[in-house]
Design a protein around this motif. Structure first.
Motif, PDB file in Angstrom:
ATOM      1  N   ILE A 169      10.140  -2.020   0.118  1.00 49.99           N
ATOM      2  CA  ILE A 169       9.249  -0.885  -0.131  1.00 49.99           C
ATOM      3  C   ILE A 169       7.807  -1.398  -0.192  1.00 49.99           C
ATOM      4  O   ILE A 169       7.477  -2.205  -1.063  1.00 49.99           O
ATOM      5  CB  ILE A 169       9.586  -0.238  -1.495  1.00 49.99           C
ATOM      6  CG1 ILE A 169      11.037   0.216  -1.523  1.00 49.99           C
ATOM      7  CG2 ILE A 169       8.627   0.912  -1.804  1.00 49.99           C
ATOM      8  CD1 ILE A 169      11.531   0.562  -2.932  1.00 49.99           C
ATOM      9  N   HIS A 170       6.965  -0.916   0.712  1.00 50.95           N
ATOM     10  CA  HIS A 170       5.553  -1.304   0.675  1.00 50.95           C
ATOM     11  C   HIS A 170       4.717  -0.266  -0.062  1.00 50.95           C
ATOM     12  O   HIS A 170       3.651  -0.592  -0.572  1.00 50.95           O
ATOM     13  CB  HIS A 170       5.009  -1.508   2.089  1.00 50.95           C
ATOM     14  CG  HIS A 170       5.620  -2.696   2.760  1.00 50.95           C
ATOM     15  ND1 HIS A 170       5.019  -3.928   2.790  1.00 50.95           N
ATOM     16  CD2 HIS A 170       6.802  -2.846   3.383  1.00 50.95           C
ATOM     17  CE1 HIS A 170       5.799  -4.777   3.428  1.00 50.95           C
ATOM     18  NE2 HIS A 170       6.892  -4.137   3.801  1.00 50.95           N
ATOM     19  N   ASN A 171       5.174   0.966  -0.056  1.00 53.15           N
ATOM     20  CA  ASN A 171       4.426   2.017  -0.756  1.00 53.15           C
ATOM     21  C   ASN A 171       5.344   3.204  -0.987  1.00 53.15           C
ATOM     22  O   ASN A 171       5.662   3.941  -0.049  1.00 53.15           O
ATOM     23  CB  ASN A 171       3.209   2.431   0.082  1.00 53.15           C
ATOM     24  CG  ASN A 171       2.233   3.261  -0.729  1.00 53.15           C
ATOM     25  OD1 ASN A 171       2.615   3.874  -1.726  1.00 53.15           O
ATOM     26  ND2 ASN A 171       0.978   3.279  -0.315  1.00 53.15           N
ATOM     27  N   TYR A 385      -2.889   2.816  -8.049  1.00 55.25           N
ATOM     28  CA  TYR A 385      -1.711   1.940  -8.030  1.00 55.25           C
ATOM     29  C   TYR A 385      -1.830   1.045  -6.805  1.00 55.25           C
ATOM     30  O   TYR A 385      -2.538   1.393  -5.853  1.00 55.25           O
ATOM     31  CB  TYR A 385      -0.409   2.757  -7.990  1.00 55.25           C
ATOM     32  CG  TYR A 385      -0.166   3.459  -6.677  1.00 55.25           C
ATOM     33  CD1 TYR A 385       0.590   2.860  -5.667  1.00 55.25           C
ATOM     34  CD2 TYR A 385      -0.716   4.711  -6.403  1.00 55.25           C
ATOM     35  CE1 TYR A 385       0.791   3.486  -4.452  1.00 55.25           C
ATOM     36  CE2 TYR A 385      -0.514   5.336  -5.197  1.00 55.25           C
ATOM     37  CZ  TYR A 385       0.248   4.719  -4.226  1.00 55.25           C
ATOM     38  OH  TYR A 385       0.443   5.333  -3.008  1.00 55.25           O
ATOM     39  N   GLU A 386      -1.197  -0.110  -6.816  1.00 58.07           N
ATOM     40  CA  GLU A 386      -1.307  -1.024  -5.674  1.00 58.07           C
ATOM     41  C   GLU A 386      -0.038  -1.876  -5.588  1.00 58.07           C
ATOM     42  O   GLU A 386       0.151  -2.816  -6.358  1.00 58.07           O
ATOM     43  CB  GLU A 386      -2.532  -1.931  -5.832  1.00 58.07           C
ATOM     44  CG  GLU A 386      -2.933  -2.662  -4.568  1.00 58.07           C
ATOM     45  CD  GLU A 386      -3.321  -1.712  -3.430  1.00 58.07           C
ATOM     46  OE1 GLU A 386      -2.486  -1.538  -2.524  1.00 58.07           O
ATOM     47  OE2 GLU A 386      -4.432  -1.139  -3.461  1.00 58.07           O
ATOM     48  N   PRO A 387       0.860  -1.521  -4.667  1.00 61.94           N
ATOM     49  CA  PRO A 387       2.122  -2.266  -4.570  1.00 61.94           C
ATOM     50  C   PRO A 387       1.903  -3.788  -4.514  1.00 61.94           C
ATOM     51  O   PRO A 387       2.524  -4.544  -5.256  1.00 61.94           O
ATOM     52  CB  PRO A 387       2.742  -1.717  -3.294  1.00 61.94           C
ATOM     53  CG  PRO A 387       2.218  -0.292  -3.235  1.00 61.94           C
ATOM     54  CD  PRO A 387       0.815  -0.369  -3.758  1.00 61.94           C
ATOM     55  N   CYS A 388       1.034  -4.234  -3.614  1.00 58.81           N
ATOM     56  CA  CYS A 388       0.626  -5.651  -3.641  1.00 58.81           C
ATOM     57  C   CYS A 388      -0.880  -5.732  -3.483  1.00 58.81           C
ATOM     58  O   CYS A 388      -1.587  -6.112  -4.387  1.00 58.81           O
ATOM     59  CB  CYS A 388       1.314  -6.471  -2.540  1.00 58.81           C
ATOM     60  SG  CYS A 388       0.763  -8.188  -2.584  1.00 58.81           S
ATOM     61  N   GLY A 389      -1.364  -5.335  -2.304  1.00 59.05           N
ATOM     62  CA  GLY A 389      -2.784  -5.488  -1.994  1.00 59.05           C
ATOM     63  C   GLY A 389      -2.999  -6.833  -1.332  1.00 59.05           C
ATOM     64  O   GLY A 389      -2.498  -7.857  -1.811  1.00 59.05           O
ATOM     65  N   LEU A 390      -3.740  -6.799  -0.235  1.00 59.08           N
ATOM     66  CA  LEU A 390      -4.055  -8.055   0.458  1.00 59.08           C
ATOM     67  C   LEU A 390      -5.515  -8.414   0.290  1.00 59.08           C
ATOM     68  O   LEU A 390      -5.878  -9.593   0.212  1.00 59.08           O
ATOM     69  CB  LEU A 390      -3.735  -7.913   1.951  1.00 59.08           C
ATOM     70  CG  LEU A 390      -2.246  -7.738   2.262  1.00 59.08           C
ATOM     71  CD1 LEU A 390      -2.036  -7.380   3.721  1.00 59.08           C
ATOM     72  CD2 LEU A 390      -1.497  -9.026   1.930  1.00 59.08           C
TER      73      LEU A 390
HETATM   74  C1  GLC Z   1       1.168  -1.062   1.390  1.00 58.27           C
HETATM   75  C2  GLC Z   1       0.538  -1.162   0.008  1.00 58.27           C
HETATM   76  C3  GLC Z   1      -0.232  -2.433  -0.221  1.00 58.27           C
HETATM   77  C4  GLC Z   1       0.528  -3.633   0.319  1.00 58.27           C
HETATM   78  C5  GLC Z   1       0.894  -3.407   1.773  1.00 58.27           C
HETATM   79  C6  GLC Z   1       1.665  -4.578   2.365  1.00 58.27           C
HETATM   80  O1  GLC Z   1       0.302  -0.547   2.331  1.00 58.27           O
HETATM   81  O2  GLC Z   1      -0.287  -0.049  -0.255  1.00 58.27           O
HETATM   82  O3  GLC Z   1      -0.456  -2.615  -1.600  1.00 58.27           O
HETATM   83  O4  GLC Z   1      -0.253  -4.810   0.206  1.00 58.27           O
HETATM   84  O5  GLC Z   1       1.712  -2.279   1.872  1.00 58.27           O
HETATM   85  O6  GLC Z   1       2.816  -4.891   1.636  1.00 58.27           O
END
Ligand code: GLC
Ligand code: ADP
Length: 494
Positions: A169-171, A385-390
């Motif tokens: 799950i990315h978002n 919210y931010e699942p990961c963020g690059l």
């Molecule tokens: C989604 C998230 C982001 C994450 C990206 C790659 O777009 O919004 O937080 O870094 O996926 O996993």
């Protein structure tokens, strides 16, 4: 171990966000540690015009989609600098369009049909290619039907007997939710349309489908993995996710340092390292100010933002704070983003009022994204919210100190400059907990005070960030562990 990666984006073929970066770099990093990777992607117009070398295969077939026979032609390419095979699912009726998911009229009305076709074609293509797949790695709702096909042995393909599936799950806010009468497009029996499996408040939900049918589920940071099991960020799927218990893990994304390293970055007017960052960044700052038409002020703090113009990214806080700060404070802003026209208009109005202080561009520019990381002193990422963020990871490497809301992957990768973290020499950025305009202003004030009045501390914060290693090496080995225990049928940590 042979991994099939199924995703709707992948650099350098097709990108709208971080999903594309991950689905390009992860397979290449997995290859480095001994995996064979085959990736599957729709042959969008963007892909066909990407300039990548694309070959035809002699494989064509038809997919029976709710009463229609739809032809698929399989094309092939490679991820640059690797042996990663990229297979492209070609059907111009679905994919030869300007956008990936939406056009000027909004989301494409036939997205369920488009991505059902994509998933159906992928399972057929794996069979035709005779690939001996161990793990099918499915990313986001666009690939969510594949775990259901594998679990239910849809089509009775022999490769499905051995293969295990992982849903990443990315978002979770984007779930691929469609009205119930789209169910026949999936080809799956109506008996799966129930509250435990594919149904969600009367609709069909493809993210839920992937989560329920996959052998294991992952997301892109440990904090987000916890957050999505609670109401709010669980977006209605919290109980389903909680129910997956030990089968849900969080693995932080990595950075492709071939592309994002200020020592070798060809987009910059001057490259720099942790040893000479002060002079390097000063030159890049001047170039950025000139590029965006701002005053060439070497000492004014310059704050960068590269972001989708979407609610997720905290624009409801940024815009009112910008309105006050542009009028009253000696701070400059460099903004790059595309998305919601409402935010674009507000930013454009501010940029026209104070072009000396705010430079904004509304386009997708890889070059400017790199130049903002290098030329800014700080990077603002107040995501709701931010699942990961690059971008915060790129910022660390570029000595561009990240200012973040404490959530998801931002909480896992940015360490606040609290007295405790500073004394332990681990501080690399600034956090705010309370998602509000006051919270945002307090983090800006703390960072600017340190930048202006405590230069030694600032230098240490920059260096801590630049020296951290967020390369894919570590994340890829975490995925490898996940693949191994998925193949063994074991639970996490067992
Ligand atoms: C989604 C998230 C982001 C994450 C990206 C790659 O777009 O919004 O937080 O870094 O996926 O996993
Ligand atoms: P998300 O996927 O939620 O948008 P991420 O931080 O994971 O957020 O990834 C965003 C990616 O897209 C980064 O590689 C970032 O540099 C890039 N990006 C976003 N907007 C733009 C833009 N307007 N121009 C260039 N790159 C952009």
């Amino acid at each position: 171990m042979h991994i099939a990666t199924i995703s709707s984006e992948m650099v350098p073929f097709a990108k709208t966000g971080g999903l594309a970066d991950v689905c390009g770099a992860l397979p290449a990093a997995l290859e480095q540690i001994g995996c064979k990777c085959s990736c599957f992607l729709p042959a969008y117009r963007q892909v066909m015009r990407s300039g990548m070398r694309i070959e035809s295969t002699d494989i064509t077939f038809t997919v029976y989609l709710a009463g229609n026979h739809v032809a698929c032609r399989l094309l092939k390419s490679h991820y640059p600098g690797s042996n990663v095979d990229v297979y492209l699912i070609d059907q111009p009726r679905y994919f030869d369009r300007d956008g990936l998911y939406a056009g000027p009229q909004g989301e494409y009305k036939d997205n369920c049909e488009r991505f059902s076709f994509f998933c159906r074609s992928v399972v057929e293509a794996i069979d035709r290619l005779n690939l001996d797949i161990d793990i099918v790695h499915c990313h986001d709702w666009q690939a969510g039907l594949v775990p259901a096909y594998v679990r239910t042995r849809f089509g009775h393909y022999p490769w499905m007997q051995r293969a295990k599936t992982i849903m990443t799950i990315h978002n979770l806010a984007y779930q691929g939710r469609f009205w119930h009468l789209d169910m026949p497009l999936t080809g799956l029996d109506w008996r799966y349309f129930n509250h435990q499996q594919m149904e969600f408040h009367g609709d069909l939900n493809l993210m839920k489908t992937g989560i329920v049918f996959a052998d294991n589920v992952s997301t892109v940071s440990p904090t987000y993995a916890k957050e999505i099991t609670e109401p709010g960020l669980g977006c209605g799927l919290e109980d389903i996710l909680k129910g997956r218990g030990e089968h849900l893990v969080g693995i932080v994304n990595g950075v492709d340092y071939q592309k994002w390293d200020p020592q070798i970055d060809s987009h910059l007017s001057q490259c720099y390292s942790a040893a000479d960052w002060e002079t390097g960044k000063a030159a890049c700052k001047k170039a950025l100010q000139a590029e965006l038409g701002m005053t060439l002020a070497p000492d004014a703090p310059l704050i960068g933002i590269v972001s989708r113009l979407a609610d997720q990214k905290g624009w409801d806080l940024i815009i009112p704070v910008l309105e006050r700060w542009v009028a009253n404070r000696d701070v400059q802003w460099a903004v790059l983003g595309t998305g919601d026209p409402r935010y674009e208009e507000q930013l454009q109005a501010l940029a026209s009022q104070r072009p000396d202080k705010l430079g904004a561009r509304f386009e997708f520019s890889e070059t400017l994204a790199h130049q903002i990381e290098a030329g800014s002193d700080m990077f603002l990422m107040p995501s709701r919210y931010e699942p990961c963020g690059l971008n915060q990871l790129y910022s660390l490497k570029y000595g561009c100190v990240p200012l973040v809301h404490t959530t998801g992957g931002l909480a896992d990768t940015v360490l606040d400059s609290s007295e405790e973290n500073v004394s332990k020499s681990v501080a690399n950025g600034f956090h705010f907990n309370d998602y509000s305009q006051d919270g945002l202003e307090s983090v800006l004030n703390r960072a600017i005070d340190t930048y202006s009045f405590n230069r030694d501390r600032w230098r240490q914060i920059v260096i801590n960030g630049m020296q951290a290693d967020w390369s894919w090496k570590h994340s890829a080995s975490e995925y490898m562990k996940l693949f191994r225990y998925t193949m063994d049928g074991q639970l996490r940590g067992a």
